[in-house]
Design an enzyme around this catalytic site. Structure first.
Site, mmCIF file in Angstrom:
data_model
loop_
_atom_site.group_PDB
_atom_site.id
_atom_site.type_symbol
_atom_site.label_atom_id
_atom_site.label_comp_id
_atom_site.label_asym_id
_atom_site.label_seq_id
_atom_site.Cartn_x
_atom_site.Cartn_y
_atom_site.Cartn_z
ATOM 1 N N GLU A 1 2.225 -37.941 33.312
ATOM 2 C CA GLU A 1 3.046 -38.636 31.300
ATOM 3 C C GLU A 1 0.815 -38.710 31.166
ATOM 4 O O GLU A 1 0.271 -38.689 31.321
ATOM 5 C CB GLU A 1 3.818 -39.922 31.650
ATOM 6 N N HIS B 1 7.584 -42.707 19.607
ATOM 7 C CA HIS B 1 7.418 -41.707 20.613
ATOM 8 C C HIS B 1 7.741 -40.791 19.948
ATOM 9 O O HIS B 1 8.329 -40.806 18.996
ATOM 10 C CB HIS B 1 8.545 -41.974 21.663
ATOM 11 N N ARG C 1 0.383 -42.035 23.110
ATOM 12 C CA ARG C 1 1.278 -41.440 22.169
ATOM 13 C C ARG C 1 0.532 -42.168 21.535
ATOM 14 O O ARG C 1 0.927 -40.787 20.708
ATOM 15 C CB ARG C 1 2.112 -42.604 23.129
ATOM 16 N N HIS D 1 9.983 -46.656 19.409
ATOM 17 C CA HIS D 1 10.001 -46.578 20.707
ATOM 18 C C HIS D 1 10.425 -48.324 21.805
ATOM 19 O O HIS D 1 11.067 -48.686 22.741
ATOM 20 C CB HIS D 1 9.323 -45.537 21.614
ATOM 21 N N ARG E 1 0.507 -48.870 24.561
ATOM 22 C CA ARG E 1 1.280 -48.909 25.783
ATOM 23 C C ARG E 1 1.007 -47.387 26.353
ATOM 24 O O ARG E 1 1.557 -46.469 25.630
ATOM 25 C CB ARG E 1 2.693 -49.113 26.040
#
Length: 635
Positions: A145, A265, A314, A375, A410
């Site tokens: 990811e 997100h 992100r 998110h 994060r």
């Protein structure tokens, strides 16, 4: 485990509610139960604490806002990150986490996460969680990811990892016979006369053995309440994510930190400009398997913006999407994974495929319209490496906590791992304390018939010893304070001057935050948001002073009041942080400023309702101490 014996000492006064000037207005508790530990929340963090404490012999009660299997964890699609694959190491995982955190991660916390993470995942598997594995070798399948340089994301059911983890933990909790209170909104912390945690008040929705407002008395309270995404109009968070844990902690006198760092997100299914509430997530794992971000002309705009392109952290991808949207005057971009084919979509991402098709989009044959949405809260209630907050006996883990792991942004799939690792550390700390008799004065009182003191103390609106004390020397004080506020309780046992907000305020707060403190922020937008939030409070306070009336206590008004408090803290911190870092994007301050801002903002709530905002000396958190201890340590 040894259990303390004997009568409660004189140092165990009746529990009392949170600071009267800030406590939620609520009826006095009509029932009370006892435990050694009360866990608030039923996601991976809360249930792991409950299982570990119960296994050590502690009496545990789990309080959850919905059903036991309806925590935030079940919505997690992508997976859980840990250095489980061949050639991967905790050190590599640490490096990726530090880069994603944009200079604000506490390296000690990150090192704890990545070194203890692999074994914690193995213990989760031993509890019953079943991750996707190779049919021939039985080895766990790993994907990649955003922000990860290696495949280290374990997943289950293709894209239903959270649901599988939740299933396994819920089954284990039920098999262990742990006491649970479902459909219950936690209200405020109870403290004893020394200012130590003594339990919580809560409201159980519906009728049954326990209903209405009650209390759970315990020497240790663990907040695992999840996020606060509902402060924005569009979010991936469920409707129950109203920041209740952060709000409770603030009213109890705890410090919160890094609340300005809300992760948006990058790829949330775009359902139109008027879409509100919980929105379908399109997992980062889709990009990890090779999907491309494109504009309406099919151009891959993330190329050249970062070495990892669509797999950048992100915050970088969300900013890239927003910039392209502004350049093109578009409301969304597209995620193109048509090259996966039907078989891969159905096998690897069945949940996302079904969600898209429900909304009239077929990812097999067309690109998915996506846009960023709220998110995850990278900040929360500040803790140390044992999950301890600045209030003795109060712990926090999972999204509600700020351990220092996430920094300003994060890293993908670190959230489930953080909840798991720090839940185990909290359980170890709590059970050691019980074995040593630390909770003797608190846990024995009920057994000796002191239960009535709980409801009597709260009904009297009493203030705990030391609750009015605060850390001296704050850098800044912000937000409304009510000069007419009084500690005199009304008929509900709540102080005049502490109004509840009407349920309709929820939508006003969401509108204010979406337009003033969303992905793009500026001093002007944040100042406007702060002013409008102050007016929401001031209007309610004025009505209370003028007419003696406030909104009726109930779940919707309590949630609106919690959302308002959390929104105020977020805006105050975002206005104070005059730079762009991680998922905090200030249009008027577009550069990162390490010389001035490589540090954390700590926020506490004063008894008069104003906020104290101060900064740390560096990216490392100072050890959590109570305000009293800090004051006494000064020469």
């Amino acid at each position: 485990m040894s259990r303390p014996t004997g009568r409660p000492s004189a140092a165990a006064p009746a529990p009392r509610a949170a600071t009267p000037a800030t406590a939620l207005r609520a009826p006095a508790p009509g029932w009370a139960i006892e435990a050694d530990v009360v866990v608030v929340g039923s996601g991976v963090a809360g249930l792991t604490v409950a299982l570990r404490c119960a296994a050590a012999g502690a009496r545990v009660t789990v309080v959850t806002k919905a059903r036991l299997d309806d925590g935030s964890t079940r919505w997690a699609q992508g997976g859980i990150a840990a250095a489980l694959g061949e050639g991967d190491t905790p050190e590599q995982h640490l490096d990726d986490t530090l880069v994603a955190g944009a200079g604000l991660c506490d390296e000690r916390a990150v090192r704890t996460l990545v070194t203890e993470g692999p074994d914690a995942v193995r213990r989760l598997i031993a509890t019953g969680a079943r991750f996707d594995a190779d049919d021939d070798t039985g080895e766990i399948l790993l994907t990649r990811e955003g922000g990860h340089h290696r495949r280290r994301i374990a997943h289950a059911g293709g894209d239903a990892t959270g649901a599988e983890i939740s299933r396994a933990l819920v089954e284990a909790v039920r098999a262990a016979g742990i006491d649970t209170v479902e459909n219950a909104l936690v209200l405020d912390l109870l403290k004893d006369g020394a200012g130590r945690t003594a339990g919580v008040t809560l409201h159980v929705m519906g009728e049954g053995r326990r209903d209405g407002v009650g209390a759970v008395r315990a020497g240790a309270v663990v907040l695992a309440t999840g996020g606060m995404g509902q402060i924005f109009s569009a979010t991936t968070n469920p409707a129950v994510s109203t920041g209740d844990g952060v709000a409770l902690a603030l009213r109890a006198g705890a410090e919160v930190s890094d609340l300005e760092f809300v992760q948006f997100h990058p790829t949330v299914l775009w359902l139109g400009p008027e879409a509100e509430g919980q929105q379908p997530l399109v997992s980062e794992a889709v990009r990890g398997e090779g999907a491309h971000l494109v504009d309406a002309d099919g151009v891959r705009f993330m190329r050249g913006q970062h070495e990892l392109a669509e797999l950048a952290p992100r915050d970088i991808v969300a900013k890239g999407i927003m910039r392209r949207m502004r350049e093109r005057g578009a409301e969304h971009m597209y995620l193109d994974a048509r090259h996966f084919g039907a078989e891969m979509w159905e096998r690897r991402f069945p949940t996302i495929l079904a969600a898209c098709r429900t909304h009239g989009i077929d990812p097999v044959t067309e690109p998915i319209p996506v846009a960023p949405a709220a998110h995850y809260a990278s900040g929360g209630v500040r803790t140390d490496l044992r999950g301890r907050t600045t209030v003795p006996g109060l712990y926090a883990c999972g999204e509600v906590a700020c351990t220092g792991v996430h920094g300003a942004n994060r890293l993908a799939s670190n959230s489930l791992l953080e909840g798991l690792v720090f839940a185990e550390r909290i359980a170890e700390n709590i059970t050691e304390g019980i074995a040593e008799g630390v909770t003797e004065d608190i846990t024995e009182g009920i057994a000796e018939g002191v239960t009535e003191d709980i409801t009597e103390g709260i009904a009297a609106g009493a203030e705990p010893a030391g609750a009015a004390e605060r850390t001296e020397g704050p850098d800044e004080r912000t937000g409304p304070s009510d000069p007419d506020a009084t500690d005199t309780p009304d008929a509900l046992g709540s102080p005049v001057g502490a109004p509840l907000l009407a349920s309709e305020a929820r939508y006003e707060i969401q509108h204010i935050m979406t337009h003033g403190a969303g992905v793009l922020r500026s001093a002007e937008s944040l100042a406007r948001a702060a002013d409008r939030l102050d007016r929401v409070h001031d209007d309610a306070a004025a009505q209370l002073r003028r007419d003696g009336k406030t909104a009726e206590p109930g779940v919707e008004t309590w949630e609106a009041t919690n959302l308002h408090l959390v929104a105020r803290v977020l805006v105050a911190a975002a206005l104070r942080r005059e730079e762009t870092r991680g998922c905090h994007w200030r249009e008027d301050r577009p550069e990162r400023d390490d010389a001035v801002w490589r540090r954390h903002l700590l926020v506490t709530l004063r008894p008069d309702g104003a906020l104290d905002v101060r900064s740390t000396d560096s990216e490392a958190f100072p050890p959590p101490t109570t305000p009293r201890a800090e004051t006494e340590s000064r020469p």
